[in-house]
Design an enzyme around this catalytic site. Sequence first.
Site, PDB file in Angstrom:
ATOM      1  N   TRP A  76       0.768  -1.077   0.071  1.00  8.87           N
ATOM      2  CA  TRP A  76      -0.095   0.145   0.036  1.00  8.87           C
ATOM      3  C   TRP A  76       0.929   0.969  -0.031  1.00  8.87           C
ATOM      4  O   TRP A  76       1.990   0.990   0.634  1.00  8.87           O
ATOM      5  CB  TRP A  76      -1.140  -0.243   1.235  1.00  8.87           C
ATOM      6  CG  TRP A  76      -0.297   0.108   2.463  1.00  8.87           C
ATOM      7  CD1 TRP A  76      -0.271   1.172   3.301  1.00  8.87           C
ATOM      8  CD2 TRP A  76       0.293  -1.003   3.365  1.00  8.87           C
ATOM      9  NE1 TRP A  76       0.362   0.856   4.397  1.00  8.87           N
ATOM     10  CE2 TRP A  76       0.873  -0.606   4.562  1.00  8.87           C
ATOM     11  CE3 TRP A  76       0.431  -2.468   2.909  1.00  8.87           C
ATOM     12  CZ2 TRP A  76       1.336  -1.407   5.382  1.00  8.87           C
ATOM     13  CZ3 TRP A  76       1.292  -3.280   3.999  1.00  8.87           C
ATOM     14  CH2 TRP A  76       1.670  -2.508   4.952  1.00  8.87           C
ATOM     15  N   CYS A  77       0.547   2.170  -0.724  1.00  6.40           N
ATOM     16  CA  CYS A  77       1.312   3.367  -0.920  1.00  6.40           C
ATOM     17  C   CYS A  77       2.083   4.019   0.101  1.00  6.40           C
ATOM     18  O   CYS A  77       3.278   4.390   0.193  1.00  6.40           O
ATOM     19  CB  CYS A  77       0.765   4.368  -1.755  1.00  6.40           C
ATOM     20  SG  CYS A  77      -0.323   5.213  -1.199  1.00  6.40           S
ATOM     21  N   ASP A  78       1.022   4.183   1.433  1.00  5.54           N
ATOM     22  CA  ASP A  78       1.731   4.890   2.496  1.00  5.54           C
ATOM     23  C   ASP A  78       2.719   3.994   3.391  1.00  5.54           C
ATOM     24  O   ASP A  78       3.481   4.601   4.145  1.00  5.54           O
ATOM     25  CB  ASP A  78       0.600   5.426   3.395  1.00  5.54           C
ATOM     26  CG  ASP A  78      -0.498   4.219   3.746  1.00  5.54           C
ATOM     27  OD1 ASP A  78      -1.045   3.746   2.599  1.00  5.54           O
ATOM     28  OD2 ASP A  78      -1.217   4.412   4.654  1.00  5.54           O
ATOM     29  N   ALA A  79       2.767   2.674   2.853  1.00  4.78           N
ATOM     30  CA  ALA A  79       3.958   1.909   3.509  1.00  4.78           C
ATOM     31  C   ALA A  79       5.306   2.574   3.100  1.00  4.78           C
ATOM     32  O   ALA A  79       6.193   2.313   3.953  1.00  4.78           O
ATOM     33  CB  ALA A  79       3.873   0.483   3.058  1.00  4.78           C
TER      34      ALA A  79
END
Length: 173
Positions: A76-79
């Site tokens: 997931w991008c915020d990772a």
Amino acid sequence: DFLMGIGEKNAWAMWDRVYHADDICVGQAFIELYRIHRRPEMLQPVMERAYYVANHPSTATLSKDDPIGKHDRWSWCDALFMAPPVYAALYEITGEDVYVDYMDREFRICTDSLYDHTAELYYRDCKRIPLREPNGSKQFWARGNGWVFAGIPLILEKTTGSTACGNAYTEIF
């Protein structure tokens, strides 16, 4: 004082999900406290976790439908804000390439799966790629893109001069 209390209460250990970026993110606070107080016990559990993960990377798919991949990979991008700055900081502190090599490889894999070069934005996760808004527009997550872009300076400031990273993150954008 608040963070010191959390660190001491948890013996400077990160949460239980070994690969999960959110749990690794806790290491950012412990690393910063280590920089101030120079107490090795603040850094040791973060180093051990990151070293283990870097040397035993998950091979799970990045699919959010995969029961393992949805937690064990940066899927997931915020990772990309949560975990990479920890690895970059450990590289800066130790000079050990194992941290930056792992970070760079996983960052690129996540980016390759979620970054839309036409829109110059990240999808939240792979499940969102085929989704469209009622007007037909692609579905991006503004807050998640903010997380990604906020993490990049944290990575760059700690890996400048790394042969593994070079200008890879500036090349993406």
